[in-house]
Write a protein that holds these residues in place. Structure first.
Motif, mmCIF file in Angstrom:
data_model
loop_
_atom_site.group_PDB
_atom_site.id
_atom_site.type_symbol
_atom_site.label_atom_id
_atom_site.label_comp_id
_atom_site.label_asym_id
_atom_site.label_seq_id
_atom_site.Cartn_x
_atom_site.Cartn_y
_atom_site.Cartn_z
ATOM 1 N N ARG A 171 28.498 -63.096 40.633
ATOM 2 C CA ARG A 171 29.238 -64.429 40.315
ATOM 3 C C ARG A 171 30.446 -63.999 39.244
ATOM 4 N NH1 ARG A 171 25.146 -67.428 36.295
ATOM 5 N NH2 ARG A 171 25.681 -66.308 34.198
ATOM 6 N N ASP A 172 31.360 -64.883 39.119
ATOM 7 C CA ASP A 172 32.647 -64.873 38.279
ATOM 8 C C ASP A 172 32.084 -64.967 36.937
ATOM 9 O OD1 ASP A 172 34.300 -64.468 40.187
ATOM 10 O OD2 ASP A 172 34.774 -66.450 40.542
ATOM 11 N N PRO A 173 32.483 -64.184 36.027
ATOM 12 C CA PRO A 173 32.121 -64.492 34.503
ATOM 13 C C PRO A 173 32.620 -65.783 33.986
ATOM 14 C CG PRO A 173 34.094 -63.007 34.663
ATOM 15 C CD PRO A 173 33.765 -63.194 36.142
ATOM 16 N N LYS A 174 31.829 -66.477 33.129
ATOM 17 C CA LYS A 174 32.197 -67.630 32.447
ATOM 18 C C LYS A 174 33.307 -67.880 31.739
ATOM 19 C CE LYS A 174 27.288 -69.446 32.559
ATOM 20 N NZ LYS A 174 26.368 -70.050 31.553
ATOM 21 N N HIS A 175 33.738 -66.645 31.158
ATOM 22 C CA HIS A 175 34.881 -66.471 30.198
ATOM 23 C C HIS A 175 35.566 -65.368 30.254
ATOM 24 C CE1 HIS A 175 32.331 -69.574 27.748
ATOM 25 N NE2 HIS A 175 31.626 -68.751 27.877
ATOM 26 N N ASP A 176 36.847 -65.581 30.035
ATOM 27 C CA ASP A 176 38.057 -64.341 29.952
ATOM 28 C C ASP A 176 37.742 -63.487 28.707
ATOM 29 O OD1 ASP A 176 39.829 -62.617 30.321
ATOM 30 O OD2 ASP A 176 41.564 -64.081 30.613
ATOM 31 N N ALA B 111 43.186 -63.471 24.456
ATOM 32 C CA ALA B 111 43.367 -63.436 22.841
ATOM 33 C C ALA B 111 42.613 -64.765 22.303
ATOM 34 C CB ALA B 111 44.826 -63.334 22.601
ATOM 35 N N MET B 112 42.945 -65.766 22.748
ATOM 36 C CA MET B 112 42.342 -67.072 22.135
ATOM 37 C C MET B 112 40.802 -67.132 22.203
ATOM 38 S SD MET B 112 45.092 -68.661 21.174
ATOM 39 C CE MET B 112 44.091 -69.975 20.363
ATOM 40 N N PHE B 113 40.322 -66.627 23.480
ATOM 41 C CA PHE B 113 38.825 -66.563 23.254
ATOM 42 C C PHE B 113 38.315 -65.792 22.220
ATOM 43 C CE2 PHE B 113 34.913 -64.083 24.696
ATOM 44 C CZ PHE B 113 34.120 -65.122 24.841
ATOM 45 N N LEU B 114 38.870 -64.520 22.129
ATOM 46 C CA LEU B 114 38.452 -63.594 21.174
ATOM 47 C C LEU B 114 38.378 -64.091 19.700
ATOM 48 C CD1 LEU B 114 39.637 -60.329 22.779
ATOM 49 C CD2 LEU B 114 37.292 -61.101 22.431
ATOM 50 N N LEU B 115 39.776 -64.904 19.691
ATOM 51 C CA LEU B 115 39.954 -65.647 18.313
ATOM 52 C C LEU B 115 38.912 -66.588 17.923
ATOM 53 C CD1 LEU B 115 42.086 -65.273 16.063
ATOM 54 C CD2 LEU B 115 43.193 -67.211 17.081
ATOM 55 N N LYS B 116 38.513 -67.271 19.062
ATOM 56 C CA LYS B 116 37.352 -68.360 18.706
ATOM 57 C C LYS B 116 36.390 -67.439 18.345
ATOM 58 C CE LYS B 116 36.942 -71.169 22.139
ATOM 59 N NZ LYS B 116 36.531 -71.998 23.436
ATOM 60 N N VAL B 117 35.751 -66.400 19.113
ATOM 61 C CA VAL B 117 34.379 -65.600 18.699
ATOM 62 C C VAL B 117 34.585 -65.210 17.309
ATOM 63 C CG1 VAL B 117 33.352 -63.617 19.216
ATOM 64 C CG2 VAL B 117 33.960 -65.156 20.966
ATOM 65 N N GLU B 118 35.858 -64.590 16.787
ATOM 66 C CA GLU B 118 35.957 -64.013 15.643
ATOM 67 C C GLU B 118 35.788 -65.291 14.566
ATOM 68 O OE1 GLU B 118 39.557 -62.661 13.038
ATOM 69 O OE2 GLU B 118 39.704 -61.700 15.028
ATOM 70 N N GLY C 12 28.130 -54.317 24.026
ATOM 71 C CA GLY C 12 28.009 -52.819 24.086
ATOM 72 C C GLY C 12 29.070 -52.606 25.111
ATOM 73 N N LYS C 13 29.426 -53.240 26.213
ATOM 74 C CA LYS C 13 30.274 -52.924 27.294
ATOM 75 C C LYS C 13 31.711 -53.314 26.789
ATOM 76 C CE LYS C 13 27.033 -54.202 31.111
ATOM 77 N NZ LYS C 13 27.112 -55.157 32.002
ATOM 78 N N LEU C 14 32.056 -54.372 26.225
ATOM 79 C CA LEU C 14 33.313 -54.808 25.719
ATOM 80 C C LEU C 14 33.790 -54.418 24.133
ATOM 81 C CD1 LEU C 14 33.265 -58.344 27.667
ATOM 82 C CD2 LEU C 14 34.062 -56.237 28.507
ATOM 83 N N THR C 15 34.546 -53.323 24.047
ATOM 84 C CA THR C 15 34.870 -53.307 22.735
ATOM 85 C C THR C 15 35.750 -54.512 22.084
ATOM 86 O OG1 THR C 15 36.058 -51.504 24.079
ATOM 87 C CG2 THR C 15 34.889 -50.748 21.914
ATOM 88 N N VAL C 16 36.394 -55.209 22.791
ATOM 89 C CA VAL C 16 37.256 -56.017 22.204
ATOM 90 C C VAL C 16 36.523 -57.053 21.542
ATOM 91 C CG1 VAL C 16 39.397 -55.744 23.601
ATOM 92 C CG2 VAL C 16 37.514 -56.929 24.515
ATOM 93 N N LEU C 17 35.279 -57.445 22.333
ATOM 94 C CA LEU C 17 34.354 -58.478 22.041
ATOM 95 C C LEU C 17 33.641 -58.023 20.415
ATOM 96 C CD1 LEU C 17 32.983 -61.299 22.240
ATOM 97 C CD2 LEU C 17 31.190 -59.877 23.848
ATOM 98 N N SER C 18 33.102 -56.792 20.563
ATOM 99 C CA SER C 18 32.485 -56.155 19.310
ATOM 100 C C SER C 18 33.690 -56.029 18.313
ATOM 101 C CB SER C 18 31.988 -54.682 19.944
ATOM 102 O OG SER C 18 31.443 -54.224 18.635
ATOM 103 N N VAL C 19 34.688 -55.602 18.542
ATOM 104 C CA VAL C 19 35.595 -55.760 17.238
ATOM 105 C C VAL C 19 35.781 -56.954 16.821
ATOM 106 C CG1 VAL C 19 38.095 -55.379 16.858
ATOM 107 C CG2 VAL C 19 36.901 -53.389 18.305
#
Length: 177
Positions: A6-11, A15-22, A50-57
């Motif tokens: 299935r398609d992922p729920k989020h991109d 950058a905006m998604f990662l900023l929201k998580v941050e 573990g898979k996505l370094t951008v999310l971990s960062v």
């Protein structure tokens, strides 16, 4: 026939998604709460980290205390730093056939900024206020007598700052009755 996931729920690279998580991490939300806000399970979110370094960062960056970032920036400004800048220009140059054409020229420069005395004073006033608070030093110098001693009142005021005094007088108003 290959099975399609299935398609992922989020991109997760947006950058905006990662900023929201941050931002959520900076606000103090833990991984389970962030996973819930993203409508994901905690286990899947842990796998994604573990898979996505951008999310971990993004999570690490959000959890880093803001005061430390500001303090480091102030320190760099107070002691001087190097700044890299990139300038892009379009220049008209003749090509091999002698015709004019637009060519992009990229110029990178590194500029050294000297130490900023204002930033240095702010740093010192907050890190060593007893030594660098000008108003306090000037008051102490004014209180020193001609013979090099300090008045007892000034010394008491300087050493009792912030303490509650028990010797306050209470005025009572009587009507004479």
């Amino acid at each position: 026939m290959a099975k399609k996931g299935r398609d992922p729920k989020h991109d997760y690279n947006d950058a905006m998604f990662l900023l929201k998580v941050e931002g959520w991490a900076r606000d103090g939300y833990d991984d389970c709460q962030i996973a819930e806000m993203l409508d994901l399970t905690a286990n899947y979110f842990s796998e994604l980290k573990g898979k996505l370094t951008v999310l971990s960062v993004a999570l690490k960056k959000g959890r880093q205390p803001l005061e430390v970032l500001v303090e480091n920036s102030l320190f760099k400004r107070a002691t001087g730093l190097k700044v890299k800048t990139t300038v892009r220009k379009w220049v008209v140059m003749p090509n091999e056939d002698g015709e004019d054409q637009n060519v992009e020229v990229v110029q990178e420069t590194e500029t050294e900024l000297p130490p900023d005395t204002g930033a240095a004073m702010a740093w010192l006033k907050h890190k060593k206020p007893e030594m660098w608070n000008i108003a306090t030093k000037m008051q102490m110098e004014q209180d020193i007598n001609m013979n090099g001693s300090i008045s007892i009142d000034s010394w008491l005021d300087a050493n009792n700052e912030g303490e509650d005094s028990d010797d306050t007088e209470i005025e009572e108003d009587f009507d004479g009755e």
